[in-house]
Design an enzyme around this catalytic site. Sequence first.
Site, PDB file in Angstrom:
ATOM      1  CE  LYS A 195      -6.549  -0.274  10.907  1.00  0.00           C
ATOM      2  NZ  LYS A 195      -7.956  -0.018  10.515  1.00  0.00           N
ATOM      3  CE  LYS A 248      -4.250   2.515   8.652  1.00  0.00           C
ATOM      4  NZ  LYS A 248      -5.720   2.601   8.549  1.00  0.00           N
TER       5      LYS A 248
END
Length: 323
Positions: A195, A248
């Site tokens: 992330k 992400k």
Amino acid sequence: MAFPIQRLRRLRQHESLRRMVRETTLAPADFIYPLFVVEGRDRREAIASMPGQHRLSVDLLIKEAGEVKALGIPAIILFGIPDRKDEHGSSGFDPHGIVQRAVRAVKEHVPGLMVITDVCIDEYTSHGHCGIVRDGKILNDETLDCLRRMAHTHAEAGADMVAPSDMMDGRVAAIRKELDEGGFPDLPIMAYAAKFSSCFYAPFRDAAHSSPQFGDRQSYQMDPANGREALREIDLDIEEGADIVMVKPALPYLDIIAAARGRTLLPVAAYQVSGEYSMIKAAAQAGWLDESRAMMESLLAIKRAGADLILTYFAKDAVRLLH
């Protein structure tokens, strides 16, 4: 000589033939639909920075979940927006918190729809960070206790999968141990493994009222410049017991998705985040892009890079086009 013996345009002449030789396809089962849930009843708040998306009270969330299931989308992921916040994000691990109640309601009224929960305290903290703060520093190990408790209450509420998004070191192992010892050894974990600290999260933070009140999240979310480190994060989450690993954002990190796909046999998820969604929406509203084509092209790119699952706010619109 390759030309004219090899003419690659031969297989592009007709729509039927193009469909026959298409290498990458999308299906409803590829998608997970994110939803924002708030307190109250009959509450539907438009999110200005995410056209077409809303914050929903539990009663309206149930109706939305039913529509998602009817379209053939197999899962939703829930993000809670509480009325009460504090320094420790305690409403996030309250057994009667907003997400816990939403999980119970969806499982009761929309059987068969998979409910995934975001495990992170940023939406519940007064300071907006994903960890416990002391003297301006985000504390890693102290935060793990909050995440364990949150995951446990989500499991008790009936969640089908938990998805830690905080990027604290060791959180997958901590949650796995908590679930195993708490009687939920079969509950899978979808880890936000890579992330990145991205500006593309801005509309989400508007939607969830979760912008940091000081500083930023670069001490725990990943530097966008680092690809090898992303693979280390993925490796560690797998070692700690993750069942699915996620990258992400998605579109700016297709190289990471492809590298992850080549590195593990686990399912790989990718989150087409709020900024990716809102850029396409804004350009379409300005008349600069064909929204449907831009949406489908971006989703195909994510799938082509190697994602098995795509978390996207376009899920319903995409599936309607696929039908």
